[in-house]
Motif scaffolding. Structure first.
Motif, PDB file in Angstrom:
ATOM      1  N   ASP A   1       0.827  -1.200   0.000  1.00 14.41           N
ATOM      2  CA  ASP A   1       0.000   0.000   0.000  1.00 14.41           C
ATOM      3  C   ASP A   1       0.867   1.257   0.000  1.00 14.41           C
ATOM      4  N   LYS A   2       1.890   1.303   0.861  1.00 14.56           N
ATOM      5  CA  LYS A   2       2.737   2.490   0.969  1.00 14.56           C
ATOM      6  C   LYS A   2       3.468   2.787  -0.327  1.00 14.56           C
ATOM      7  N   LEU A   3       3.961   1.760  -0.996  1.00 15.26           N
ATOM      8  CA  LEU A   3       4.770   1.953  -2.199  1.00 15.26           C
ATOM      9  C   LEU A   3       3.942   1.827  -3.473  1.00 15.26           C
ATOM     10  N   ALA A   4       2.598   1.709  -3.301  1.00 16.68           N
ATOM     11  CA  ALA A   4       1.675   1.623  -4.439  1.00 16.68           C
ATOM     12  C   ALA A   4       2.093   0.533  -5.415  1.00 16.68           C
ATOM     13  N   CYS A   5       2.301  -0.664  -4.882  1.00 13.41           N
ATOM     14  CA  CYS A   5       2.731  -1.806  -5.694  1.00 13.41           C
ATOM     15  C   CYS A   5       1.642  -2.863  -5.729  1.00 13.41           C
ATOM     16  N   GLU A   6       1.655  -3.620  -6.803  1.00 12.64           N
ATOM     17  CA  GLU A   6       0.666  -4.672  -6.958  1.00 12.64           C
ATOM     18  C   GLU A   6       1.236  -6.061  -6.708  1.00 12.64           C
ATOM     19  N   SER A   7       2.569  -6.160  -6.503  1.00 17.05           N
ATOM     20  CA  SER A   7       3.171  -7.477  -6.330  1.00 17.05           C
ATOM     21  C   SER A   7       4.468  -7.384  -5.532  1.00 17.05           C
ATOM     22  N   ARG A   8       4.902  -8.545  -5.023  1.00 17.86           N
ATOM     23  CA  ARG A   8       6.181  -8.600  -4.320  1.00 17.86           C
ATOM     24  C   ARG A   8       7.336  -8.310  -5.274  1.00 17.86           C
ATOM     25  N   ALA A   9       7.185  -8.714  -6.526  1.00 17.59           N
ATOM     26  CA  ALA A   9       8.244  -8.472  -7.504  1.00 17.59           C
ATOM     27  C   ALA A   9       8.458  -6.971  -7.698  1.00 17.59           C
ATOM     28  N   ARG A  10       7.343  -6.222  -7.714  1.00 19.96           N
ATOM     29  CA  ARG A  10       7.453  -4.774  -7.862  1.00 19.96           C
ATOM     30  C   ARG A  10       8.082  -4.152  -6.623  1.00 19.96           C
ATOM     31  N   LEU A  11       7.761  -4.690  -5.426  1.00 18.95           N
ATOM     32  CA  LEU A  11       8.405  -4.217  -4.209  1.00 18.95           C
ATOM     33  C   LEU A  11       9.917  -4.406  -4.295  1.00 18.95           C
ATOM     34  N   ALA A  12      10.339  -5.575  -4.776  1.00 15.27           N
ATOM     35  CA  ALA A  12      11.762  -5.864  -4.891  1.00 15.27           C
ATOM     36  C   ALA A  12      12.430  -4.900  -5.861  1.00 15.27           C
ATOM     37  N   ALA A  13      11.754  -4.582  -6.968  1.00 16.09           N
ATOM     38  CA  ALA A  13      12.314  -3.672  -7.966  1.00 16.09           C
ATOM     39  C   ALA A  13      12.497  -2.274  -7.384  1.00 16.09           C
ATOM     40  N   ILE A  14      11.511  -1.806  -6.618  1.00 15.49           N
ATOM     41  CA  ILE A  14      11.611  -0.479  -6.017  1.00 15.49           C
ATOM     42  C   ILE A  14      12.737  -0.450  -4.977  1.00 15.49           C
ATOM     43  N   ALA A  15      12.831  -1.521  -4.202  1.00 16.87           N
ATOM     44  CA  ALA A  15      13.887  -1.580  -3.186  1.00 16.87           C
ATOM     45  C   ALA A  15      15.262  -1.487  -3.826  1.00 16.87           C
ATOM     46  N   ALA A  16      15.448  -2.193  -4.936  1.00 17.69           N
ATOM     47  CA  ALA A  16      16.743  -2.161  -5.623  1.00 17.69           C
ATOM     48  C   ALA A  16      16.986  -0.801  -6.263  1.00 17.69           C
ATOM     49  N   GLY A  17      15.981  -0.236  -6.903  1.00 16.30           N
ATOM     50  CA  GLY A  17      16.157   1.035  -7.600  1.00 16.30           C
ATOM     51  C   GLY A  17      16.367   2.209  -6.681  1.00 16.30           C
ATOM     52  N   ALA A  18      15.837   2.142  -5.462  1.00 13.32           N
ATOM     53  CA  ALA A  18      15.948   3.252  -4.512  1.00 13.32           C
ATOM     54  C   ALA A  18      17.046   3.019  -3.480  1.00 13.32           C
ATOM     55  N   ASP A  19      17.901   2.031  -3.707  1.00  8.09           N
ATOM     56  CA  ASP A  19      19.005   1.723  -2.784  1.00  8.09           C
ATOM     57  C   ASP A  19      18.499   1.503  -1.366  1.00  8.09           C
ATOM     58  N   LEU A  20      17.495   0.640  -1.228  1.00  9.21           N
ATOM     59  CA  LEU A  20      16.932   0.349   0.082  1.00  9.21           C
ATOM     60  C   LEU A  20      17.497  -0.930   0.680  1.00  9.21           C
ATOM     61  N   VAL A  21      18.653  -1.361   0.183  1.00  9.60           N
ATOM     62  CA  VAL A  21      19.323  -2.525   0.760  1.00  9.60           C
ATOM     63  C   VAL A  21      19.718  -2.189   2.192  1.00  9.60           C
ATOM     64  N   LEU A  22      19.306  -3.036   3.135  1.00 14.15           N
ATOM     65  CA  LEU A  22      19.518  -2.761   4.552  1.00 14.15           C
ATOM     66  C   LEU A  22      20.676  -3.607   5.065  1.00 14.15           C
ATOM     67  N   LEU A  23      21.685  -2.952   5.634  1.00 11.65           N
ATOM     68  CA  LEU A  23      22.861  -3.681   6.084  1.00 11.65           C
ATOM     69  C   LEU A  23      22.555  -4.621   7.234  1.00 11.65           C
ATOM     70  N   ASN A  24      21.722  -4.177   8.182  1.00  8.63           N
ATOM     71  CA  ASN A  24      21.433  -4.980   9.363  1.00  8.63           C
ATOM     72  C   ASN A  24      20.000  -5.483   9.315  1.00  8.63           C
ATOM     73  N   ALA A  25      19.627  -6.142   8.215  1.00 11.08           N
ATOM     74  CA  ALA A  25      18.244  -6.493   7.961  1.00 11.08           C
ATOM     75  C   ALA A  25      17.678  -7.478   8.967  1.00 11.08           C
ATOM     76  N   THR A  26      18.489  -8.340   9.549  1.00 12.62           N
ATOM     77  CA  THR A  26      17.952  -9.361  10.430  1.00 12.62           C
ATOM     78  C   THR A  26      18.147  -9.025  11.913  1.00 12.62           C
ATOM     79  N   ASP A  27      18.566  -7.775  12.222  1.00 13.45           N
ATOM     80  CA  ASP A  27      18.652  -7.375  13.632  1.00 13.45           C
ATOM     81  C   ASP A  27      17.252  -7.271  14.202  1.00 13.45           C
ATOM     82  N   ALA A  28      17.059  -7.736  15.404  1.00 12.75           N
ATOM     83  CA  ALA A  28      15.736  -7.678  16.012  1.00 12.75           C
ATOM     84  C   ALA A  28      15.410  -6.242  16.440  1.00 12.75           C
TER      85      ALA A  28
END
Length: 304
Positions: A277-304
């Motif tokens: 909803d926030k990123l106005a996407c219709e699929s997980r694939a589109r979420l992944a594309a936006i994450a890659a294009g906007a440099d949203l790679v998170l260094l500490n992704a699995t930190d609680a």
């Protein structure tokens, strides 16, 4: 140095810059005349590491010192040191001067060594003339000035330089900041520096939920500049949503994400719906594309 050479007669000199990213005492020759390869190698390495005269200059004396100054004012018989007896005197030099070079902020950048065959050429006037060139030569020896700076790093960013061996040095004119100094161990910074030869951007979640942009910029000499700047979370994400978006972009299923973050699959599903909803996407694939294009790679992704 050509201008200085016209003002002062000498038989040899070396302008040596400190290689700050080496993490050692090692210097490199920027310009030299009259010094053999052996003399240059000694002045760039063993001399700066072991000679008592250089240690005095580097820690206590702000101006140039000649062999005679060391003996008269500091009780250091330079002519009896290994540098003189085994290297300089056999090369034909009977007097010399060394001047440590520092920028206005006090940062050491290198040293100027000058040698004479005739001691009387090392006059007081010659020493004063040498010292007049100190500001210019200090800038010339600043090897870190060639690293990417204001035009590539935000004005409020913190930065460090990582050498090929993993040594962490402060970027000239920049503080390292608490994130790079306290929250990201040197091994993490070194791992970032080793991830390739192209510029990369990441997000890092601070311990209190803040968002930090981390940039990794390859530089000359295999050094790497790593900068950090606090920014708002992109797309108004929460830290948890940023974690889940990162893992979605890695192709993880909801059950696997739940296992990585120690939360329930239902909670993951709810977060994914909010992300769509926030990123106005219709699929997980589109979420992944936006994450890659906007440099949203998170260094500490699995930190609680």
């Amino acid at each position: 140095m050509q201008v200085l050479r016209e003002l002062i007669p000498w038989e040899g000199y070396a302008l040596s810059a400190w290689d700050a990213v080496s993490g050692t005492h090692r210097h490199v020759t920027l310009a030299s005349e009259g010094y053999s390869t052996r003399v240059q190698a000694h002045m760039n390495d063993a001399f700066v590491q072991e000679n008592p005269g250089f240690q005095l200059l580097h820690t206590r004396v702000p101006h140039a010192l000649r062999w005679s100054d060391l003996a008269r004012d500091w009780q250091v018989e330079f002519s009896k040191t290994f540098s003189a007896e085994a290297v300089l005197i056999p090369a034909g030099f009977k007097e010399g001067a060394t001047m440590c070079l520092r920028l206005p902020d006090g940062r050491y950048t290198g040293a100027l060594h000058i040698s004479w065959a005739r001691p009387h050429d090392a006059s007081d006037e010659a020493r004063r003339t040498i010292e007049g060139f100190r500001p210019l030569l200090a800038q010339a020896c600043d090897l870190l000035s060639a690293l990417p700076a204001e035009q590539q790093v935000g004005p409020d960013a913190h930065a460090v330089v990582i050498s090929p061996t993993g040594t962490v040095s402060q970027m000239p004119g920049r503080s390292a900041g608490p994130v790079l100094l306290e929250h990201m161990p040197n091994r993490v910074l070194h791992d970032l520096a080793m991830r390739g030869s192209v510029r990369r951007r990441y997000l890092w979640a601070g311990p209190k939920g803040s968002c930090h942009r981390i940039e990794v910029i390859p530089c000359r000499g295999q050094a790497t500049l790593i900068s950090e700047e606090q920014i708002p979370w992109p797309f108004d994400l929460s830290p948890r949503e940023a974690q889940i978006l990162h893992l979605v972009a890695q192709g993880f299923s909801n059950p696997r994400i739940a296992g990585e973050l120690f939360i329930s699959p239902r909670t993951v599903s709810t977060h994914v719906e909010h992300l769509l909803d926030k990123l106005a996407c219709e699929s997980r694939a589109r979420l992944a594309a936006i994450a890659a294009g906007a440099d949203l790679v998170l260094l500490n992704a699995t930190d609680a």
